[in-house]
Design a protein around this motif. Sequence first.
Motif, mmCIF file in Angstrom:
data_model
loop_
_atom_site.group_PDB
_atom_site.id
_atom_site.type_symbol
_atom_site.label_atom_id
_atom_site.label_comp_id
_atom_site.label_asym_id
_atom_site.label_seq_id
_atom_site.Cartn_x
_atom_site.Cartn_y
_atom_site.Cartn_z
ATOM 1 N N LEU A 246 0.815 -1.224 0.000
ATOM 2 C CA LEU A 246 0.000 0.000 0.000
ATOM 3 C C LEU A 246 0.846 1.270 0.000
ATOM 4 O O LEU A 246 0.571 2.199 -0.773
ATOM 5 N N PRO A 247 1.898 1.365 0.858
ATOM 6 C CA PRO A 247 2.715 2.583 0.815
ATOM 7 C C PRO A 247 3.348 2.828 -0.555
ATOM 8 O O PRO A 247 3.443 3.980 -0.997
ATOM 9 N N ALA A 248 3.768 1.759 -1.236
ATOM 10 C CA ALA A 248 4.402 1.927 -2.547
ATOM 11 C C ALA A 248 3.407 2.434 -3.584
ATOM 12 O O ALA A 248 3.744 3.306 -4.403
ATOM 13 N N ILE A 249 2.192 1.903 -3.564
ATOM 14 C CA ILE A 249 1.173 2.370 -4.511
ATOM 15 C C ILE A 249 0.795 3.816 -4.218
ATOM 16 O O ILE A 249 0.650 4.646 -5.130
ATOM 17 N N ALA A 250 0.635 4.146 -2.925
ATOM 18 C CA ALA A 250 0.281 5.515 -2.549
ATOM 19 C C ALA A 250 1.370 6.499 -2.973
ATOM 20 O O ALA A 250 1.074 7.595 -3.470
ATOM 21 N N GLU A 251 2.628 6.117 -2.797
ATOM 22 C CA GLU A 251 3.743 6.991 -3.176
ATOM 23 C C GLU A 251 3.775 7.196 -4.683
ATOM 24 O O GLU A 251 4.013 8.306 -5.166
ATOM 25 N N TRP A 252 3.565 6.127 -5.453
ATOM 26 C CA TRP A 252 3.536 6.266 -6.910
ATOM 27 C C TRP A 252 2.416 7.205 -7.336
ATOM 28 O O TRP A 252 2.600 8.037 -8.231
ATOM 29 N N CYS A 253 1.254 7.072 -6.704
ATOM 30 C CA CYS A 253 0.140 7.967 -7.032
ATOM 31 C C CYS A 253 0.509 9.424 -6.771
ATOM 32 O O CYS A 253 0.273 10.307 -7.618
ATOM 33 N N ARG A 254 1.122 9.694 -5.638
ATOM 34 C CA ARG A 254 1.512 11.072 -5.311
ATOM 35 C C ARG A 254 2.505 11.620 -6.337
ATOM 36 O O ARG A 254 2.411 12.777 -6.751
ATOM 37 N N ALA A 255 3.437 10.784 -6.731
ATOM 38 C CA ALA A 255 4.476 11.231 -7.669
ATOM 39 C C ALA A 255 3.928 11.488 -9.064
ATOM 40 O O ALA A 255 4.549 12.210 -9.848
ATOM 41 N N ASN A 256 2.758 10.920 -9.367
ATOM 42 C CA ASN A 256 2.224 11.019 -10.718
ATOM 43 C C ASN A 256 0.901 11.776 -10.802
ATOM 44 O O ASN A 256 0.230 11.743 -11.833
ATOM 45 N N GLY A 257 0.531 12.462 -9.710
ATOM 46 C CA GLY A 257 -0.684 13.259 -9.738
ATOM 47 C C GLY A 257 -1.952 12.441 -9.841
ATOM 48 O O GLY A 257 -2.977 12.926 -10.346
ATOM 49 N N VAL A 258 -1.894 11.196 -9.367
ATOM 50 C CA VAL A 258 -3.047 10.299 -9.396
ATOM 51 C C VAL A 258 -3.678 10.288 -8.008
ATOM 52 O O VAL A 258 -2.967 10.180 -6.998
ATOM 53 N N VAL A 259 -4.976 10.395 -7.920
ATOM 54 C CA VAL A 259 -5.668 10.416 -6.630
ATOM 55 C C VAL A 259 -5.704 8.993 -6.060
ATOM 56 O O VAL A 259 -6.198 8.065 -6.712
ATOM 57 N N PHE A 260 -5.173 8.823 -4.868
ATOM 58 C CA PHE A 260 -5.172 7.527 -4.185
ATOM 59 C C PHE A 260 -6.401 7.459 -3.287
ATOM 60 O O PHE A 260 -6.511 8.199 -2.309
ATOM 61 N N ILE A 261 -7.343 6.567 -3.641
ATOM 62 C CA ILE A 261 -8.604 6.444 -2.915
ATOM 63 C C ILE A 261 -8.599 5.142 -2.128
ATOM 64 O O ILE A 261 -8.485 4.055 -2.710
ATOM 65 N N ALA A 262 -8.716 5.235 -0.821
ATOM 66 C CA ALA A 262 -8.824 4.054 0.034
ATOM 67 C C ALA A 262 -10.299 3.769 0.289
ATOM 68 O O ALA A 262 -11.010 4.596 0.865
ATOM 69 N N ASP A 263 -10.755 2.604 -0.159
ATOM 70 C CA ASP A 263 -12.125 2.177 0.097
ATOM 71 C C ASP A 263 -12.135 1.439 1.436
ATOM 72 O O ASP A 263 -11.803 0.263 1.525
ATOM 73 N N GLU A 264 -12.511 2.164 2.486
ATOM 74 C CA GLU A 264 -12.534 1.622 3.852
ATOM 75 C C GLU A 264 -13.955 1.280 4.286
ATOM 76 O O GLU A 264 -14.267 1.253 5.472
ATOM 77 N N ILE A 265 -14.821 0.994 3.315
ATOM 78 C CA ILE A 265 -16.232 0.790 3.627
ATOM 79 C C ILE A 265 -16.437 -0.403 4.548
ATOM 80 O O ILE A 265 -17.218 -0.336 5.499
ATOM 81 N N GLN A 266 -15.725 -1.501 4.305
ATOM 82 C CA GLN A 266 -15.858 -2.671 5.174
ATOM 83 C C GLN A 266 -14.789 -2.705 6.260
ATOM 84 O O GLN A 266 -15.048 -3.150 7.376
ATOM 85 N N ALA A 267 -13.602 -2.221 5.955
ATOM 86 C CA ALA A 267 -12.475 -2.341 6.891
ATOM 87 C C ALA A 267 -12.414 -1.214 7.918
ATOM 88 O O ALA A 267 -11.740 -1.357 8.945
ATOM 89 N N GLY A 268 -13.101 -0.111 7.664
ATOM 90 C CA GLY A 268 -12.978 1.045 8.534
ATOM 91 C C GLY A 268 -13.835 0.988 9.779
ATOM 92 O O GLY A 268 -14.487 0.002 10.088
ATOM 93 N N MET A 269 -13.815 2.061 10.537
ATOM 94 C CA MET A 269 -14.614 2.241 11.742
ATOM 95 C C MET A 269 -14.270 1.219 12.821
ATOM 96 O O MET A 269 -15.135 0.522 13.352
ATOM 97 N N CYS A 270 -12.979 1.132 13.136
ATOM 98 C CA CYS A 270 -12.436 0.310 14.230
ATOM 99 C C CYS A 270 -12.420 -1.182 13.930
ATOM 100 O O CYS A 270 -11.935 -1.972 14.749
ATOM 101 N N ARG A 271 -12.924 -1.602 12.799
ATOM 102 C CA ARG A 271 -13.068 -3.019 12.494
ATOM 103 C C ARG A 271 -11.731 -3.762 12.549
ATOM 104 O O ARG A 271 -11.668 -4.899 13.019
ATOM 105 N N THR A 272 -10.658 -3.131 12.089
ATOM 106 C CA THR A 272 -9.367 -3.832 12.009
ATOM 107 C C THR A 272 -8.432 -3.498 13.174
ATOM 108 O O THR A 272 -7.239 -3.768 13.110
ATOM 109 N N GLY A 273 -8.982 -2.921 14.236
ATOM 110 C CA GLY A 273 -8.165 -2.631 15.412
ATOM 111 C C GLY A 273 -7.623 -1.221 15.441
ATOM 112 O O GLY A 273 -6.845 -0.863 16.325
ATOM 113 N N ASP A 274 -8.030 -0.392 14.512
ATOM 114 C CA ASP A 274 -7.711 1.038 14.480
ATOM 115 C C ASP A 274 -8.886 1.693 13.773
ATOM 116 O O ASP A 274 -9.755 1.016 13.224
#
Length: 448
Positions: A246-274
């Motif tokens: 994930l960090p490598a993909i996010a960094e590539w997106c930043r370097a190339n002006g591509v919007v990095f979208i994290a779909d946290e619909i199922q994993a978010g809201m404390c589900r994974t321990g954060d």
Amino acid sequence: MTDLTDLTTRLPQERKIVTDQLPGPASAALAARTSASVARGIAPALKAYIVDADGGVLVDADGNSFIDFASGIAVTSVGASNPAVVEAVREAVGHFTHTNFTTSPYEAYTAVAEKLNEITPGDHEKRTVLLNSGAEAVENAVKIARNYTGRNAVVVMDRAYHGRTNLTMAMTAKNVPYKDGFGPFASEVYRAPMSYPLHDGLTGPEAAEQTIWQMEKEIGADNLACVVIEPIQGEGGFVVPAEGFLPAIAEWCRANGVVFIADEIQAGMCRTGDWFAVNHENVIPDVMTTAKGIAGGLPLSAVTGRAEIMDAPGPGSLGGTYAGSPVACAAALAALGQMEELDLAGRARGIETVVREILEPLVTETGGRVAEVRGRGAMLALEFVDADGHADGATVKKIVADCQAAGLLTLTCGLNGNVIRLLPPLVIGEALLRDGLTVLAEAIRKNI
């Protein structure tokens, strides 16, 4: 280990089957009514009709009490009738049920946006738009990214699931049941390989190198508006990418002006321990989508992101009749408060400890037929293969059926239907959790 002591509940936290068979007569009668009135494309997993739910249990019309390892697909994380959420909803509907924020605004919408801007990763200035469903959030995130970049192409991952609208069906990988017969689909959606450590044997950086090569050679960074990625895949099999992907993909997106979208619909809201799964590797998305657990069971979703990206679309270009319902917003504020007050992220980590204690020995015990126990927090899964190492969806169906007959609701996922996913409410008590895991382990041993 975090304390998983039982919280105060209305219903007994117990597994109890009182009918001779499932479904019982009352549920069977309701099923007959459903068959005569509801389109067959709606196919409930549980063959019992729920009349009450609380904590970690679901009670059906015949008085059977099931342990809930589904949470409405990661929705009822704070419980299906959390008192704080119930009271917030009661208070809200006593004043008004709807006005439409884009015609007559109200504070609760703004308060939810402020809270999401606060808890999502990064200390940059943010903006939020509220919507109804996860698919709607993803669709709007793509719209916003395209508007901001002036580019059209969208990259999603192998095995991705992002919804059932036309655009999000194009973004979703699995054909049956989500896409078959529903095309043609939206254009300019491209698929790239996702890290899958169990099967590809690659490190995170190695897997990212393959993904980036494909994006550069087959699409071109200059054409790409956004990369949309589930930090832990949901319907695709609860696949956790290798560290560093994930960090490598996010960094590539930043370097190339591509919007990095994290779909946290199922994993978010404390589900994974954060609060969010991306926090595990300190990844800061440009835009994040949330839904499911955000409002304690009421329909609400959100897109949160960098202010300059979110503010790119002009006034009136985003919204919807029910988007950011005042009642759902009230529920969300209560649910988010409960997540903090009850330390549900900590409880998710405690749930993981118990699950791994009971289920990980099955990998060795079954000779690798349980190929892996994976996931994070209370978003965990078991992948099953046959004696030749091929995906074994048939055995999974038998295990799930045996669990249901014994009073445990579990769900499956994965392109081959060979993964059992565990999504218990984060408020579940340890005794009930262990009982459910024991039922699951016994069903696995019986069928392998």
